[in-house]
Design a protein around this motif. Structure first.
Motif, PDB file in Angstrom:
ATOM      1  N   SER A  10       0.836  -1.204   0.000  1.00 51.56           N
ATOM      2  CA  SER A  10       0.000   0.000   0.000  1.00 51.56           C
ATOM      3  C   SER A  10       0.873   1.256   0.000  1.00 51.56           C
ATOM      4  O   SER A  10       1.977   1.263   0.553  1.00 51.56           O
ATOM      5  N   ARG A  11       0.359   2.308  -0.608  1.00 49.52           N
ATOM      6  CA  ARG A  11       1.012   3.621  -0.589  1.00 49.52           C
ATOM      7  C   ARG A  11       0.043   4.652  -0.021  1.00 49.52           C
ATOM      8  O   ARG A  11      -1.154   4.617  -0.314  1.00 49.52           O
ATOM      9  N   HIS A  12       0.576   5.570   0.780  1.00 46.36           N
ATOM     10  CA  HIS A  12      -0.222   6.649   1.351  1.00 46.36           C
ATOM     11  C   HIS A  12       0.529   7.961   1.142  1.00 46.36           C
ATOM     12  O   HIS A  12       1.639   8.136   1.648  1.00 46.36           O
ATOM     13  N   VAL A  13      -0.076   8.861   0.394  1.00 49.32           N
ATOM     14  CA  VAL A  13       0.531  10.165   0.124  1.00 49.32           C
ATOM     15  C   VAL A  13      -0.341  11.236   0.765  1.00 49.32           C
ATOM     16  O   VAL A  13      -1.554  11.282   0.534  1.00 49.32           O
ATOM     17  N   LEU A  14       0.268  12.105   1.575  1.00 49.69           N
ATOM     18  CA  LEU A  14      -0.437  13.155   2.301  1.00 49.69           C
ATOM     19  C   LEU A  14      -0.118  14.497   1.658  1.00 49.69           C
ATOM     20  O   LEU A  14       1.055  14.849   1.495  1.00 49.69           O
ATOM     21  N   LEU A  15      -1.178  15.223   1.283  1.00 49.81           N
ATOM     22  CA  LEU A  15      -1.002  16.512   0.615  1.00 49.81           C
ATOM     23  C   LEU A  15      -1.691  17.598   1.431  1.00 49.81           C
ATOM     24  O   LEU A  15      -2.899  17.807   1.313  1.00 49.81           O
ATOM     25  N   PRO A  16      -0.948  18.305   2.263  1.00 49.38           N
ATOM     26  CA  PRO A  16      -1.531  19.411   3.036  1.00 49.38           C
ATOM     27  C   PRO A  16      -1.640  20.674   2.191  1.00 49.38           C
ATOM     28  O   PRO A  16      -0.961  20.828   1.169  1.00 49.38           O
ATOM     29  N   SER A  17      -2.521  21.564   2.618  1.00 51.27           N
ATOM     30  CA  SER A  17      -2.663  22.849   1.924  1.00 51.27           C
ATOM     31  C   SER A  17      -2.948  23.928   2.958  1.00 51.27           C
ATOM     32  O   SER A  17      -3.817  23.744   3.820  1.00 51.27           O
TER      33      SER A  17
END
Length: 338
Positions: A211-218
């Motif tokens: 599994s891959r988890h990418v976190l994109l904050p803004s």
């Protein structure tokens, strides 16, 4: 003594969840039970080494079935406030979010569906009888995963109905605290990723070491605007693929095949005042065992090796990580490493 569990969630994006009347959305306990069971099963694959018989046996014991009888866990749901209820076609969103919500927002046969506007908090109370420690732990993990990468209602894989877990108590002991930073949040997700289990792709959607988890904050957008940004990125990525490569992102229902839901989950979270988009790639076998190809319209799709089949999703996630190729609106992107 019975085990008492309380989990409090916040709905942060419009939720399309309804009962008999599709035009009126509501927080429904049966819907919550369904998604909790889904995430429990997603965690069970690696924990039980892909043993489908044992997974089903333990699931039946915990949640109940016609074979195992009544569930060992009773649940009730309390809502702390009442959110506004509108029709999806009246929801004002950008083109990216509209793309992710196709069918329930507008442009489809289900656009008369109602949705609950965020924010809205609710608490689920679970009471287990004669539960073993491992069963309690598996329930706790499923409740957390649901509130960190999942959601509830129609288009929840596409970020609508995202649930953010605010607190979790097991027998009055706090088991979850809200992460204040994106790195802290990434560490929480990393602790839930399986570090063992079968090396082959799972037979169903599950959390594995692949599994891959990418976190994109803004820091420039609120929750729905962030969902819109992700939708624009995904739309561009899919349109850049040819018809054969697009199947990696999921297949619509057809006369000859069952729908293959997308293995890419979109969830909107919050770390303090910062909204964070969580993209989780949970690869699984694309075709049923023993089947080498299927028909998608006039196209014949063959089972291809996993690296080739899912390459478009990996490339999409890699582009999001690269500040040179992703659109503006995101701050430092974090990928949860194994």
């Amino acid at each position: 003594m019975p085990t008492e569990i309380e989990a409090t969630y916040r709905v942060v994006t419009p939720m399309f969840c309804a009962g008999a009347d599709p035009g009126r959305a509501e927080l429904r306990l049966p819907s919550f039970k369904g998604v909790l069971r889904f995430w429990w099963r997603a965690l069970a694959w690696s924990r039980l080494d892909g043993n489908l018989d044992e997974i089903q046996r333990q699931e039946d014991m915990l949640f109940g079935s016609t074979r195992a009888g009544q569930s060992s866990v009773s649940m009730r749901l309390t809502q702390s406030d009442r959110s506004e209820n509108i029709l999806g076609k009246n929801l004002r969103v950008g083109q990216g979010a509209r793309y992710l919500g196709y069918g329930v927002v507008d442009g489809g046969s289900d656009d008369e569906r109602g949705c609950l506007l965020p924010p809205s908090d609710f608490t689920v109370h679970l009471r287990g009888r004669d539960l073993e420690d491992e069963q309690v732990t598996s329930l706790q993990s499923a409740l957390i995963v649901l509130g960190t990468i999942g959601g509830m209602g129609a288009r929840s894989r596409k970020g609508f109905g995202s649930l953010v877990i605010k607190s979790l108590r097991v027998d009055s002991q706090e088991r979850w605290s809200t992460p204040k930073t994106v790195n802290d949040f990434g560490g929480r997700i990393k602790s839930l990723r399986p570090c063992r289990g079968p090396k082959d792709l799972p037979d169903y959607t599950a959390l594995t070491c692949r599994s891959r988890h990418v976190l994109l904050p803004s820091d420039q957008a609120e929750h729905l605007r962030l969902l819109d940004l992700i939708g624009l990125e995904l739309k561009a990525a899919i349109r850049s693929c040819d018809s054969r490569a697009r199947i990696a992102f999921g297949l619509p229902r057809g006369r000859r095949i069952d729908r293959r839901a997308s293995p890419l989950f979109i969830h909107i979270h919050e770390c303090g005042d910062t909204p964070v988009a969580v993209l989780s790639f949970l690869p699984a076998r694309f075709l049923p065992e023993g089947k080498s190809e299927i028909s998608v319209g006039a196209t014949r799709v063959r089972q291809t090796p996993e690296p080739e089949l899912y390459r478009p999703i990996h490339e999409f996630l890699d582009r999001l990580r690269d500040p040179e190729t992703r659109k503006e609106g995101f701050t430092d992107v974090v990928e949860v490493a194994s």
